[in-house]
Design a protein around this motif. Structure first.
Motif, short mmCIF file in Angstrom:
data_model
loop_
_atom_site.label_atom_id
_atom_site.label_comp_id
_atom_site.label_asym_id
_atom_site.label_seq_id
_atom_site.Cartn_x
_atom_site.Cartn_y
_atom_site.Cartn_z
N SER A 291 0.84 -1.18 0.00
CA SER A 291 0.00 0.00 0.00
C SER A 291 0.88 1.23 0.00
O SER A 291 1.99 1.22 0.50
CB SER A 291 -0.91 -0.01 1.22
N THR B 262 -1.04 8.56 -5.27
CA THR B 262 -2.14 8.31 -6.19
C THR B 262 -1.71 8.75 -7.56
O THR B 262 -0.60 9.22 -7.75
CB THR B 262 -3.42 9.03 -5.74
N ALA C 11 -3.36 1.99 -3.93
CA ALA C 11 -3.54 3.43 -3.77
C ALA C 11 -4.84 3.89 -4.41
O ALA C 11 -5.48 4.83 -3.93
CB ALA C 11 -2.36 4.18 -4.40
#
Length: 295
Positions: free
Chosen positions: A3, A7, A185
């Motif tokens: 993770s 973005t 993301a």
């Protein structure tokens, strides 16, 4: 299965989801297969981690012989049923949710159902002994308003426990697949676009203090495939959880196929190991008037 907070432009440009009753939580679009699949996912999630969660809740005082326990955001009752079985018979258990259709699944002996907005509870001030919010604050637009209302309904000395995730502290996997960082993301970006926050775990102690609570503590807990079969993690980590992101424009079919391939590799590896990390922040309602009653 990694993770990152980063973005991409394509995710940022994707259209936000329409408003739903549960803030950023839409049970019909949380996982592939719609509402039936989501009900199964929530049941599997509770099966994975509730024993550890209950251990923490008992340390925090939820198992007193009498009193009122309010589960806010109870949804279809996967945890409600387990709480009712674990709590003494003298405890009044109230399961509350804004979604009446979802909450109907939580009906059962010894449980009072309450359809309500968590920021506007139809309960008297100081009438509740313990409040549980489990994976709720990450979905609401104004967590501070919810916690202010929780403080109002809690009696002085009553306790609140908030269980959440943090997208940057989700857990660990071996083997891990760095190429999936962008895929995960996108999930966080989709929730942000709908007004939620998958990184709220790190902020819970500060949110509780800001709401006027005292004796704030943070307790992590973990679920691993040392204790559960790897396939038991599929509803949380498998590609079905990502399928709705394709329809919303946050994920491409190629990225979904990549995630499915890596999950299949992981589950086929006899030495694969996974740990999911949860966080429970708890606090005490202070003596004196709550924020809604102050002049």
């Amino acid at each position: 299965m990694t993770s990152t907070a980063a973005t991409t432009a394509s995710a940022a440009a994707a259209a936000p989801a329409p408003a739903v009753l549960g803030g950023s939580y839409d049970p019909a679009r949380t996982t592939g297969g719609g509402l039936p699949a989501e009900l199964a996912r929530l049941e599997a999630q509770a099966e994975l981690s509730f024993a550890e969660e209950l251990r923490i809740l008992r340390e925090l005082g939820i198992a007193a012989p009498t009193g009122t326990v309010l589960e806010l955001g109870a949804g279809p009752g996967a945890v409600t049923r387990r709480l009712r079985a674990a709590l003494p018979a003298g405890v009044q258990l109230i399961a509350a949710d804004i979604d009446a259709d979802l909450l109907a699944h939580a009906a059962g002996p010894g449980v009072t159902l309450l359809v309500t907005d968590a920021a506007d509870l139809p309960l008297e001030s100081g009438s509740v002994d313990f409040v549980l919010l489990r994976y709720v604050l990450q979905h609401v637009a104004d967590p501070a308003a919810v916690l202010a209302e929780v403080r109002r309904v809690l009696r002085p000395g009553g306790r609140v426990a908030c269980t959440e995730v943090d997208s940057s502290l989700w857990g660990a996997a071996d083997p891990s697949y760095p190429e999936l960082a962008g895929v995960h993301a996108r999930m966080a970006a989709a929730q942000r676009a709908a007004g939620g926050d998958r990184a709220i775990g790190r902020r819970m102690p500060r949110l509780l203090r800001a709401a006027g609570f005292e004796d704030v503590v943070l307790r992590p807990f973990a679920s691993t495939n040392d204790d559960h079969p790897t396939d038991a993690f599929a509803p949380q980590l498998g590609p079905q959880r990502l399928e709705p992101l394709v329809a919303r424009g946050f994920l491409s079919l190629a990225e979904l196929a990549l995630a499915a391939d890596r999950w299949n590799r992981f589950r086929a590896d006899p030495d694969a190991w996974v740990m999911l990390l949860g966080l429970t922040a708890a606090a005490t309602a202070p003596a004196g008037r709550g924020p809604q009653e102050a002049s």
